[in-house]
Scaffold this motif. Structure first.
Motif, PDB file in Angstrom:
ATOM      1  N   VAL A   1       0.835  -1.206   0.000  1.00 39.08           N
ATOM      2  CA  VAL A   1       0.000   0.000   0.000  1.00 39.08           C
ATOM      3  C   VAL A   1       0.869   1.254   0.000  1.00 39.08           C
ATOM      4  CG1 VAL A   1      -1.679   1.358   1.316  1.00 39.08           C
ATOM      5  CG2 VAL A   1      -2.030  -1.094   1.024  1.00 39.08           C
ATOM      6  N   VAL A   2       1.869   1.296   0.865  1.00 37.03           N
ATOM      7  CA  VAL A   2       2.731   2.482   0.934  1.00 37.03           C
ATOM      8  C   VAL A   2       3.436   2.706  -0.406  1.00 37.03           C
ATOM      9  CG1 VAL A   2       4.810   3.456   1.999  1.00 37.03           C
ATOM     10  CG2 VAL A   2       3.022   2.445   3.431  1.00 37.03           C
ATOM     11  N   ALA A   3       4.047   1.671  -0.945  1.00 31.34           N
ATOM     12  CA  ALA A   3       4.741   1.808  -2.226  1.00 31.34           C
ATOM     13  C   ALA A   3       3.754   2.115  -3.350  1.00 31.34           C
ATOM     14  CB  ALA A   3       5.529   0.539  -2.546  1.00 31.34           C
ATOM     15  N   GLY A   4       2.602   1.463  -3.317  1.00 32.47           N
ATOM     16  CA  GLY A   4       1.587   1.691  -4.342  1.00 32.47           C
ATOM     17  C   GLY A   4       1.096   3.125  -4.365  1.00 32.47           C
TER      18      GLY A   4
ATOM     19  N   ILE B   1       5.348   4.196 -14.323  1.00 31.00           N
ATOM     20  CA  ILE B   1       5.326   4.006 -12.870  1.00 31.00           C
ATOM     21  C   ILE B   1       3.883   3.961 -12.352  1.00 31.00           C
ATOM     22  CG2 ILE B   1       5.909   5.122 -10.668  1.00 31.00           C
ATOM     23  CD1 ILE B   1       8.499   6.043 -11.948  1.00 31.00           C
ATOM     24  N   THR B   2       2.990   4.680 -13.000  1.00 34.37           N
ATOM     25  CA  THR B   2       1.593   4.728 -12.555  1.00 34.37           C
ATOM     26  C   THR B   2       0.951   3.341 -12.534  1.00 34.37           C
ATOM     27  OG1 THR B   2       1.453   6.968 -13.473  1.00 34.37           O
ATOM     28  CG2 THR B   2      -0.616   5.912 -12.850  1.00 34.37           C
ATOM     29  N   PRO B   3       1.002   2.564 -13.626  1.00 37.51           N
ATOM     30  CA  PRO B   3       0.398   1.234 -13.563  1.00 37.51           C
ATOM     31  C   PRO B   3       1.121   0.279 -12.608  1.00 37.51           C
ATOM     32  CG  PRO B   3       1.350   1.616 -15.739  1.00 37.51           C
ATOM     33  CD  PRO B   3       1.433   2.905 -14.980  1.00 37.51           C
TER      34      PRO B   3
ATOM     35  N   GLY C   1      -0.387   1.120  -9.328  1.00 38.66           N
ATOM     36  CA  GLY C   1      -1.748   0.564  -9.302  1.00 38.66           C
ATOM     37  C   GLY C   1      -1.743  -0.940  -9.093  1.00 38.66           C
ATOM     38  N   THR C   2      -0.813  -1.614  -9.722  1.00 36.09           N
ATOM     39  CA  THR C   2      -0.697  -3.067  -9.556  1.00 36.09           C
ATOM     40  C   THR C   2      -0.337  -3.427  -8.109  1.00 36.09           C
ATOM     41  OG1 THR C   2      -0.028  -3.310 -11.864  1.00 36.09           O
ATOM     42  CG2 THR C   2       0.496  -5.136 -10.379  1.00 36.09           C
ATOM     43  N   LEU C   3       0.539  -2.652  -7.495  1.00 35.20           N
ATOM     44  CA  LEU C   3       0.891  -2.893  -6.088  1.00 35.20           C
ATOM     45  C   LEU C   3      -0.334  -2.726  -5.188  1.00 35.20           C
ATOM     46  CD1 LEU C   3       4.361  -1.104  -5.837  1.00 35.20           C
ATOM     47  CD2 LEU C   3       3.901  -3.541  -6.180  1.00 35.20           C
ATOM     48  N   LEU C   4      -1.154  -1.717  -5.468  1.00 36.09           N
ATOM     49  CA  LEU C   4      -2.374  -1.511  -4.677  1.00 36.09           C
ATOM     50  C   LEU C   4      -3.347  -2.674  -4.873  1.00 36.09           C
ATOM     51  CD1 LEU C   4      -2.902   2.315  -5.285  1.00 36.09           C
ATOM     52  CD2 LEU C   4      -2.088   1.206  -3.191  1.00 36.09           C
ATOM     53  N   ILE C   5      -3.479  -3.141  -6.103  1.00 39.76           N
ATOM     54  CA  ILE C   5      -4.345  -4.292  -6.384  1.00 39.76           C
ATOM     55  C   ILE C   5      -3.849  -5.522  -5.629  1.00 39.76           C
ATOM     56  CG2 ILE C   5      -5.057  -5.925  -8.194  1.00 39.76           C
ATOM     57  CD1 ILE C   5      -5.069  -3.440 -10.107  1.00 39.76           C
ATOM     58  N   LEU C   6      -2.546  -5.757  -5.638  1.00 34.13           N
ATOM     59  CA  LEU C   6      -1.977  -6.902  -4.917  1.00 34.13           C
ATOM     60  C   LEU C   6      -2.243  -6.804  -3.413  1.00 34.13           C
ATOM     61  CD1 LEU C   6       1.447  -7.392  -6.727  1.00 34.13           C
ATOM     62  CD2 LEU C   6      -0.501  -8.960  -6.728  1.00 34.13           C
TER      63      LEU C   6
END
Length: 129
Positions: free
Chosen positions: A74-77, A104-106, A109-114
């Motif tokens: 979440v923090v990195a995302g 970097i944007t997607p 977003g992928t990190l947040l999804i994970l």
């Protein structure tokens, strides 16, 4: 309670309000409407995830002791997703071309999804009390 979630959530919330107010009052006359909407999207996602961190940090849920991966995702995302949106939306105001970091944007977003996926799987595996 998990202090790291609470601290990160409060920092993201605080910065989200400050950055959002700055966009509304300071950037509004300088940015095109599409760039301002993009900027607002970054603020929304930052605030949403600030709430997520506060909620997770505020509850002690049996079986969810190790959420370190969710915290870092979440923090990195948020930093990558919202941060890159802020830079891209204000690209015309700087001499540096931030379009080179558009990928970097997607990733953010992928990190947040994970993070949400891991959290969902952990919730599904909880035992009913």
């Amino acid at each position: 309670m998990d202090k790291r979630f609470l601290v990160a959530g409060s920092i993201f919330g605080l910065l989200g309000v400050i950055i959002g107010a700055f966009a509304t009052h300071g950037l509004n006359p300088l940015l095109e409407e599409s760039s301002l909407k993009s900027f607002e999207t970054g603020v929304k996602y930052q605030i949403y995830h600030a709430f997520l961190l506060l909620i997770i940090g505020g509850f002690k849920i049996q079986g969810l002791k190790k959420l370190t991966s969710v915290f870092y995702l979440v923090v990195a995302g948020v930093l990558l997703f919202s941060g890159s949106i802020y830079l891209l939306a204000t690209n015309d105001l700087t001499s540096f071309d931030f379009k080179s970091i558009a990928l970097i944007t997607p990733v953010g977003g992928t990190l947040l999804i994970l993070a949400w996926l891991i959290l969902g799987v952990k919730f599904i595996s909880l035992k009913n009390e």
